[in-house]
Design an enzyme around this catalytic site. Structure first.
Site, PDB file in Angstrom:
ATOM      1  N   ARG A  84      12.555 -57.574 -49.179  1.00 46.67           N
ATOM      2  CA  ARG A  84      12.456 -57.986 -50.469  1.00 46.67           C
ATOM      3  C   ARG A  84      11.000 -57.550 -50.849  1.00 46.67           C
ATOM      4  O   ARG A  84      10.007 -58.724 -50.225  1.00 46.67           O
ATOM      5  CB  ARG A  84      12.682 -59.185 -50.725  1.00 46.67           C
ATOM      6  N   ASP A 100      23.137 -47.646 -62.065  1.00 42.96           N
ATOM      7  CA  ASP A 100      24.352 -47.730 -61.209  1.00 42.96           C
ATOM      8  C   ASP A 100      24.646 -49.396 -60.741  1.00 42.96           C
ATOM      9  O   ASP A 100      25.802 -49.030 -60.708  1.00 42.96           O
ATOM     10  CB  ASP A 100      24.423 -46.694 -60.367  1.00 42.96           C
ATOM     11  N   HIS A 101      23.498 -49.975 -60.157  1.00 39.05           N
ATOM     12  CA  HIS A 101      24.026 -50.791 -59.521  1.00 39.05           C
ATOM     13  C   HIS A 101      24.312 -52.295 -60.616  1.00 39.05           C
ATOM     14  O   HIS A 101      24.614 -53.481 -60.431  1.00 39.05           O
ATOM     15  CB  HIS A 101      22.923 -51.530 -59.106  1.00 39.05           C
ATOM     16  N   ASP A 146      16.960 -47.542 -51.855  1.00 45.82           N
ATOM     17  CA  ASP A 146      17.981 -48.384 -52.260  1.00 45.82           C
ATOM     18  C   ASP A 146      18.722 -48.549 -50.243  1.00 45.82           C
ATOM     19  O   ASP A 146      17.533 -47.227 -49.791  1.00 45.82           O
ATOM     20  CB  ASP A 146      19.328 -47.401 -52.693  1.00 45.82           C
ATOM     21  N   ARG A 151      29.721 -51.836 -46.458  1.00 45.37           N
ATOM     22  CA  ARG A 151      28.709 -53.119 -46.421  1.00 45.37           C
ATOM     23  C   ARG A 151      30.281 -54.175 -45.756  1.00 45.37           C
ATOM     24  O   ARG A 151      31.199 -53.704 -47.036  1.00 45.37           O
ATOM     25  CB  ARG A 151      28.143 -53.904 -47.035  1.00 45.37           C
ATOM     26  N   SER A 176      16.305 -58.427 -45.727  1.00 46.79           N
ATOM     27  CA  SER A 176      15.410 -57.778 -46.198  1.00 46.79           C
ATOM     28  C   SER A 176      14.284 -56.917 -46.537  1.00 46.79           C
ATOM     29  O   SER A 176      13.865 -58.002 -47.213  1.00 46.79           O
ATOM     30  CB  SER A 176      16.757 -57.024 -47.071  1.00 46.79           C
TER      31      SER A 176
HETATM   32 FE1  F3S Z   1      25.688 -48.503 -54.674  1.00 50.58          FE
HETATM   33 FE2  F3S Z   1      27.098 -49.789 -52.680  1.00 50.58          FE
HETATM   34 FE3  F3S Z   1      26.101 -47.327 -52.795  1.00 50.58          FE
HETATM   35  S1  F3S Z   1      25.702 -50.733 -54.183  1.00 50.58           S
HETATM   36  S2  F3S Z   1      24.477 -47.454 -53.546  1.00 50.58           S
HETATM   37  S3  F3S Z   1      28.064 -48.160 -54.022  1.00 50.58           S
HETATM   38  S4  F3S Z   1      26.343 -48.848 -51.343  1.00 50.58           S
END
Ligand code: F3S
Length: 736
Positions: free
Chosen positions: A626, A100-101, A165, A429, A624
């Site tokens: 990491r 997804d990212h 995550d 965020r 964070s």
């Molecule tokens: Fe993706 Fe944003 Fe959620 S990066 S996992 S949609 S916080």
């Protein structure tokens, strides 16, 4: 006999174990003799050894047996490469990987998805083959955002999950916990939610009360009669954004709203099983919290939080004033709904109800308007049920089922970098540059309802509860309250099949990594300790002041190399300030006498067989958690990081990679070490818990200082050091 209810329809052979929770709690109750919070019940219900485990809330390290693991595609790369080093041929608990990212938003769903598949092909191929090989479930690009897929398929009340995550706690909306022995903050909800106020506003309000640090080290547990008016997906939104106040996780007790969601996602068996164990899926009467908050939902106003921080909470009625007083750009450029935080069927339905009202008055959105469905299932369902058409009709662009602009995967073209402008999102965020890498973008966070309404006004000073807009006929109109179904009345449409279960024959699967790749590289095990007392080590850098994981392993363009340790190590400590000259990434090579970049000098030492140390200031490695910040110095040949103090997670990460994490017993001794010193570390040969060591700092002028050092290694962690890393030790055990 024992009830056997699978944790997920996709994993018919892995079962929920409520009996273990019951059995563990019987032991724990006998020991603690007090009522337990819900968080405690679920966490202690997963203890490995409830009889002997130290249990002091907020203090003890707990050994836990989680039910599952969830990874997204950015962090999964290194996690799987590391897993491969552990020498196991299958994952110990059910695990899934979600693509997804890495999908960038540019023009819209299908095209953006195809572009991402081309750009990231080797990463996807690696993940698809590695998951197949080691028995993990694989969700292909286009399937949706990790936290929505987890909620739809894997989360269950009373479960314990670990994720790679920050927003893994989203699963708390279905009563699932994610790790630790934290403190517990209770949020008591009274009253009833209605009108423009949505679950999002509960967490926007809580963020305002607790601030971005207020949840640190704590589980936020919701309770009270107000729960009944929140949908399951709404509770997930609240848990998701607990990450924004630093909470370890957030949690709701099992109730009929969760049962409704389980039924709608074809998991009635889990709903019934949870119902039978519901006494363990809520807090005990009289349970005590470390801190308590009370919110009356009947009086809660919609909120808008931001800019630049999620805890700057302003009630909608005061927002216009705040915009004017602070000089925030009033014109709204882009409104974005969806993301893992707010993309449920309910969210989309309510947003569509607002869009339809506007369309009835002949209006399209004034601002740009994007819609990010959280999963293929939600996308397909809102396409079938008409919400998507309603949103597109007013100018909305439906993006891929992926993180997109939320993680900065946004090829934004409408403003120039550096140009002050405002956007509003239903994401979580909003810190500087998060969405579009423009530090001048003022990002605000609100419910999808408020975001959608604002898109029609194109102006942040608009209050949909009190203000009117002008229709195409020139007449003013006011929005009615948004409304929409919590769950699809005709059931979910699963959409395209985007899930790859592990194949039956895994032995023949080859994990795809091209040796020429610049994004992926297999890991070689680090060398075990040579048993020698380290002498005459150069100091790579004496870092001065703040040295966060971002200084140690920078993000941004470097994130592309997350699966390639050699390449990403080129960012090692480039942000740290050299105490010698006050500069970043400029240190003296003690062999050649020349100045160079930190990674280059480190590699030079390593390639000449010289181990090195880093000297650090207070709270070294904060930020964070990491993993690369610990892997890189190890890869470049570092032996020890010696500081005034460490951030706890980074200290543990260093230990796992086989590095020595040491602290000055007297923090002022930091001053005694000079960047040009050569150092010995005495006492390593008798490395034992609680036993101090000595740093001999030999100065260029021939004098020296003997400096006492402490460490926090326990027996198990010392074994990691000796083996070269925790994974080396696991691999040795797997072989034995
Ligand atoms: Fe993706 Fe944003 Fe959620 S990066 S996992 S949609 S916080």
């Amino acid at each position: 006999g024992a009830t056997k209810v699978p944790m997920s329809l996709l994993e018919p052979n892995a079962y929920i174990n409520y009996q273990r929770i019951e059995d563990n709690l019987a032991i724990v109750r006998e020991r603690l003799k007090r009522p337990l919070t819900l968080s405690e019940k679920i966490v202690y219900g997963h203890l490995d050894d409830p009889v002997n485990q130290d249990i002091e809330r907020g203090t003890s390290y707990l050994k836990l047996r989680p039910d599952r693991v969830a990874c997204q595609d950015a962090t999964a790369q290194m996690a799987i490469l590391q897993f491969m080093s552990a020498g196991m041929d299958t994952a110990a608990v059910p695990t899934t990987v979600h693509c997804d990212h890495l999908i960038e938003a540019q023009v819209g769903g299908a095209k953006d998805l195809q572009r991402a598949i081309n750009i990231n092909r080797e990463v996807y191929d690696f993940l698809a083959t590695a998951t197949a090989k080691y028995g993990l479930g694989f969700w292909k690009p286009g399937s949706g955002i990790i936290h929505q897929i987890i909620l739809e398929n894997y989360a269950f009340p009373g479960g314990l999950m670990i994720g790679t995550d920050s927003h893994t706690p989203n699963a708390g909306g279905l009563g699932m916990v994610a790790c630790g022995c934290p403190k517990v903050i209770g949020v008591n909800l009274t009253g009833k939610i209605s009108g423009w106020t949505s679950p999002k506003d509960v967490i926007l309000k809580v963020a305002g009360i607790l601030t971005v640090k207020g949840g640190t080290g704590a589980i936020v547990e919701y309770k009270g009669p107000g729960l009944q008016s929140l949908s399951c997906t709404g509770m997930a939104t609240i848990c998701n954004m607990g990450a924004e106040i630093g909470a370890t996780t957030s949690l709701f007790p099992f109730n009929n709203r969760m049962a409704d969601y389980l039924n709608a996602t074809r998991r009635s068996e889990i709903a019934q099983y949870a119902q039978r164990f519901s006494h363990n899926l809520k807090a005990d009467e009289g349970a005590e919290y470390d801190h308590e908050i009370e919110i009356n939902l009947s009086e809660l106003e919609p909120h808008i939080n931001g800019p630049f921080t999620p805890d700057l909470a302003t009630p909608l009625s005061k927002f216009k004033n705040a915009v004017e007083k602070n000089g925030w750009p009033a014109e709204l450029k882009v409104a974005l709904i969806g993301s893992c935080t707010n993309s449920s069927y309910e969210d989309m339905s309510r947003a569509a109800s607002i869009a339809k009202q506007a369309k009835d008055h002949g209006l399209d959105t004034k601002s740009k308007f994007t819609v990010t469905p959280g999963s293929e299932q939600v996308r397909a369902t809102i396409e079938r049920d008409g919400q998507m058409a309603a949103l597109e009709n007013v100018g909305g662009v439906v993006l891929a089922n992926a993180c997109g602009p939320c993680i900065g995967q946004w090829d934004r073209r409408d403003v120039k970098k550096g140009e002050a402008n405002s956007i509003i999102t239903s994401y979580n965020r909003n810190f500087t540059g998060r969405n579009d890498a423009n530090p001048a973008t003022h990002a605000f966070v609100a419910s999808p309802d408020v975001v959608t309404a604002m898109a029609f006004a194109g102006d942040l000073r608009f209050n949909p509860l009190t203000d009117s807009l002008t229709g195409a006929d020139g007449k003013p109109f006011k929005f009615d309250d948004p409304s929409g179904n919590e769950l699809p009345p005709r059931g979910y449409d699963p959409g395209q099949d985007t899930f790859q279960p592990p194949p039956a024959d895994r032995a023949s699967v080859l994990v795809a990594v091209d040796p020429k790749s610049d994004r992926l590289q297999f890991l070689k095990p680090f060398a075990p300790w040579d048993g020698k007392t380290p002498t005459d080590l150069p100091i790579l850098i004496k870092a001065q002041g703040k040295c966060t994981t971002d200084h140690i392993s920078a993000g941004g363009p470097w994130l592309k190399y997350r699966g390639h340790l050699e390449n990403i190590s080129q960012n090692c400590l480039i942000g740290a300030i050299n105490a010698e000259n006050g500069e970043a990434n400029k240190i003296k090579n003690q062999i050649t006498g020349e100045y160079g970049g930190v990674p280059q000098v480190a590699a030079h030492y390593r390639d000449h067989g010289i181990k090195w140390v880093v000297i650090g200031d207070h709270n070294y490695g904060e930020g964070s958690s990491r993993e690369h910040a610990a892997l890189e110095p190890r890869f470049l040949g570092g032996l020890a990081i010696i500081t005034r103090s460490f951030a706890r997670i980074h200290e543990t990460n260093l230990k796992k990679q086989g590095m020595l994490a040491l602290t000055f017993i007297n923090p002022d001794d930091y001053e005694k070490v000079r960047p040009s010193d050569r150092v010995d570390i005495l006492g390593l040969e008798s490395f034992a818990p609680g036993k101090n060591m000595t740093l001999v700092a030999k100065h260029e002028d021939g004098t020296k200082d003997e400096i006492p050092l402490a460490h926090s290694f326990n027996e198990g962690q010392i074994a990691w050091f000796k083996a070269g890393s925790a994974l080396n030790l696991m691999a040795a055990k797997a072989k034995a």
